[in-house]
Design a protein around this motif. Structure first.
Motif, short mmCIF file in Angstrom:
data_model
loop_
_atom_site.label_atom_id
_atom_site.label_comp_id
_atom_site.label_asym_id
_atom_site.label_seq_id
_atom_site.Cartn_x
_atom_site.Cartn_y
_atom_site.Cartn_z
N ARG A 143 0.83 -1.21 0.00
CA ARG A 143 0.00 0.00 0.00
C ARG A 143 0.86 1.26 0.00
NH1 ARG A 143 -4.30 2.01 4.69
NH2 ARG A 143 -5.00 3.88 3.55
N LEU A 144 1.93 1.24 0.79
CA LEU A 144 2.84 2.39 0.81
C LEU A 144 3.45 2.63 -0.56
CD1 LEU A 144 4.84 1.97 4.16
CD2 LEU A 144 2.95 3.54 3.68
N GLU A 145 3.86 1.56 -1.21
CA GLU A 145 4.43 1.69 -2.56
C GLU A 145 3.42 2.30 -3.51
OE1 GLU A 145 7.68 -1.79 -3.22
OE2 GLU A 145 5.62 -2.49 -2.98
N ARG A 146 2.21 1.79 -3.47
CA ARG A 146 1.17 2.21 -4.42
C ARG A 146 0.67 3.63 -4.17
NH1 ARG A 146 -1.84 -1.52 -3.22
NH2 ARG A 146 -3.32 -0.47 -1.83
N GLU A 147 0.44 3.97 -2.91
CA GLU A 147 -0.24 5.23 -2.58
C GLU A 147 0.71 6.38 -2.23
OE1 GLU A 147 -3.18 4.60 0.41
OE2 GLU A 147 -4.13 2.92 -0.64
N ILE A 148 1.92 6.07 -1.79
CA ILE A 148 2.82 7.13 -1.33
C ILE A 148 4.12 7.18 -2.11
CG2 ILE A 148 4.18 7.95 0.63
CD1 ILE A 148 1.99 6.99 2.47
N ALA A 149 4.82 6.06 -2.20
CA ALA A 149 6.15 6.07 -2.79
C ALA A 149 6.12 6.30 -4.31
CB ALA A 149 6.88 4.77 -2.46
N GLU A 150 5.34 5.50 -5.03
CA GLU A 150 5.32 5.60 -6.49
C GLU A 150 4.85 6.97 -6.98
OE1 GLU A 150 3.11 2.34 -8.04
OE2 GLU A 150 4.61 0.83 -7.47
N PRO A 151 3.76 7.56 -6.43
CA PRO A 151 3.36 8.89 -6.88
C PRO A 151 4.43 9.96 -6.65
CG PRO A 151 1.56 7.85 -5.70
CD PRO A 151 2.78 6.98 -5.50
N ALA A 152 5.26 9.76 -5.62
CA ALA A 152 6.32 10.73 -5.31
C ALA A 152 7.62 10.41 -6.04
CB ALA A 152 6.57 10.76 -3.81
N GLY A 153 7.65 9.29 -6.77
CA GLY A 153 8.87 8.91 -7.49
C GLY A 153 9.98 8.42 -6.58
N ILE A 154 9.60 7.78 -5.46
CA ILE A 154 10.59 7.27 -4.52
C ILE A 154 10.59 5.74 -4.59
CG2 ILE A 154 11.31 7.12 -2.11
CD1 ILE A 154 9.85 9.78 -1.62
N PRO A 155 11.65 5.12 -5.08
CA PRO A 155 11.68 3.66 -5.15
C PRO A 155 11.82 3.05 -3.75
CG PRO A 155 13.33 4.68 -6.59
CD PRO A 155 12.85 5.73 -5.66
N ILE A 156 11.06 1.98 -3.49
CA ILE A 156 11.25 1.20 -2.28
C ILE A 156 12.00 -0.06 -2.68
CG2 ILE A 156 10.14 -0.13 -0.45
CD1 ILE A 156 7.86 1.81 -0.42
N LEU A 157 13.19 -0.21 -2.13
CA LEU A 157 14.04 -1.36 -2.46
C LEU A 157 13.89 -2.42 -1.37
CD1 LEU A 157 17.28 0.60 -3.43
CD2 LEU A 157 15.34 -0.01 -4.89
N ARG A 158 13.67 -3.65 -1.78
CA ARG A 158 13.56 -4.75 -0.83
C ARG A 158 14.88 -5.54 -0.84
NH1 ARG A 158 7.41 -7.08 -0.75
NH2 ARG A 158 6.34 -5.22 -1.54
N VAL A 159 15.43 -5.73 0.33
CA VAL A 159 16.69 -6.46 0.44
C VAL A 159 16.49 -7.60 1.43
CG1 VAL A 159 18.09 -4.45 -0.13
CG2 VAL A 159 17.54 -4.93 2.27
N SER A 160 17.31 -8.64 1.30
CA SER A 160 17.14 -9.80 2.16
C SER A 160 18.43 -10.61 2.27
CB SER A 160 16.03 -10.69 1.63
OG SER A 160 15.90 -11.88 2.39
N SER A 161 18.62 -11.22 3.44
CA SER A 161 19.72 -12.16 3.64
C SER A 161 19.19 -13.59 3.68
CB SER A 161 20.46 -11.86 4.95
OG SER A 161 21.25 -10.71 4.84
N GLY A 162 17.91 -13.76 3.41
CA GLY A 162 17.32 -15.09 3.45
C GLY A 162 16.05 -15.11 4.28
N ASN A 163 15.52 -16.28 4.49
CA ASN A 163 14.31 -16.47 5.28
C ASN A 163 14.71 -16.97 6.67
OD1 ASN A 163 12.04 -18.09 6.48
ND2 ASN A 163 10.97 -17.38 4.64
N ILE A 164 14.52 -16.15 7.68
CA ILE A 164 15.02 -16.46 9.01
C ILE A 164 14.39 -17.73 9.58
CG2 ILE A 164 13.31 -14.99 10.19
CD1 ILE A 164 15.53 -14.28 12.20
N ARG A 165 13.13 -17.98 9.27
CA ARG A 165 12.47 -19.19 9.76
C ARG A 165 13.09 -20.43 9.12
NH1 ARG A 165 8.90 -23.23 9.47
NH2 ARG A 165 7.14 -23.34 10.96
N ASN A 166 13.19 -20.41 7.81
CA ASN A 166 13.74 -21.58 7.11
C ASN A 166 15.20 -21.82 7.50
OD1 ASN A 166 11.28 -21.74 5.85
ND2 ASN A 166 11.98 -20.86 3.91
N ASP A 167 15.96 -20.74 7.64
CA ASP A 167 17.38 -20.88 7.97
C ASP A 167 17.58 -21.52 9.35
OD1 ASP A 167 17.88 -19.69 5.56
OD2 ASP A 167 18.45 -17.74 6.39
#
Length: 290
Positions: A34-58
């Motif tokens: 929702r933040l991406e759709r309603e706030i970030a994208e209209p303002a031209g601010i990319p939201i970058l998703r980063v990860s080191s893995g899945n903590i549960r699976n690891d």
């Protein structure tokens, strides 16, 4: 801070970064979209998703090195303990630093020239000003805009409410041991599938993480997600503490914490540079208390 930047109240940021542990509640992922759709994208601010893995699976994978969660431990002699908390550094700070290096054009192991850095905003309010610290690397310089604006947590809540975001969920792993009873009840009563997930995980980590067990470094005791150090399915999460009763008997002021925070004694949630939780005696994967 993203919304304040998008509205022009704060300077426009180049990027927002979400460090995904792979085990956030569904409500958090829905809120991010929702933040991406309603706030970030209209303002031209990319939201970058980063990860080191899945903590549960690891944690359940004997072939994967695992940065331990702060599990509650009951030693064989009956003494309580707690495993070392490494998860925030591994699953939040580490992937953010990796992405920042890439954005600067100096991915690891390249040396970052002197004077090349990013200004990184950390969302700590005046309620927790003591958590505002400098970054531990020269290529990141922390800034705390909410403190600069003299905003408390209640100011943030009022602002989010004005944007129709009063239901903003707290970001933390589903099975975070720092959950208070109120948050465990919320999961159980509102999301049966997620509750079943954490109950199964709690049972699976009784002897510690799978990697430690596979390498012969077994925990000298039993590990649990709930501070009572009994299986989560049996834990006294319906117990209402004195602080919660007091909150029910008195109307909370608009500057006060919510019921869960009063019950827990700390503000729950997990932020990369402001992981919140109580401090207990620490026990590492070898069962050594410190």
């Amino acid at each position: 801070m993203l919304a304040l930047s998008a509205e022009g109240i704060l300077p426009k940021i180049d990027y927002a970064i979400f460090a995904d542990t792979g085990w956030e509640p569904g409500a958090v992922y829905a809120h991010l979209q929702r933040l991406e759709r309603e706030i970030a994208e209209p303002a031209g601010i990319p939201i970058l998703r980063v990860s080191s893995g899945n903590i549960r699976n690891d944690a359940l994978d004997p072939d994967h090195r695992f940065a331990s969660m702060p599990l509650y431990v009951l030693n064989k002699d009956g003494r309580p303990g707690m495993t070392r908390r490494q998860c925030t550094g591994e699953y939040k700070i580490k992937p953010i630093k990796k992405k920042v290096r890439e954005l600067l054009g100096y991915p690891y192991p390249a040396r970052i020239p002197k004077g090349v850095f990013v200004e990184q905003w950390v969302g700590i309010s005046t309620d927790e000003f003591h958590r505002a610290k400098d970054a531990d690397v020269k290529y990141m310089r922390n800034r705390h805009p909410l403190i600069d604006m003299s905003w408390s947590r209640s100011d943030c809540v009022r602002y989010l409410t004005s944007l129709g975001l009063a239901d903003t969920p707290k970001s933390s792993c589903l099975g975070c041991p720092f959950h208070g009873n109120a948050q465990w009840r919320h999961i159980r009563d509102n999301s049966p599938a997620e509750w079943q997930d954490v109950v199964e995980f709690d049972a699976a980590i009784r002897k510690g993480n799978a990697r430690a067990n596979a390498t012969g470094n077994r925990l000298l005791g039993e590990a649990f997600l709930h501070r009572s150090r009994v299986p989560l399915s049996e834990a006294p999460i319906d117990h209402v503490t004195a602080a919660e009763w007091a909150a029910m008997q008195q109307e909370l002021t608009d500057t006060g914490p919510d019921l869960e925070e009063l019950e827990q004694g700390v503000i729950d949630g997990c932020s990369p540079w402001a992981c919140r939780g109580e401090v207990e005696p620490v026990q590492d994967d070898f069962g050594l208390a410190s």
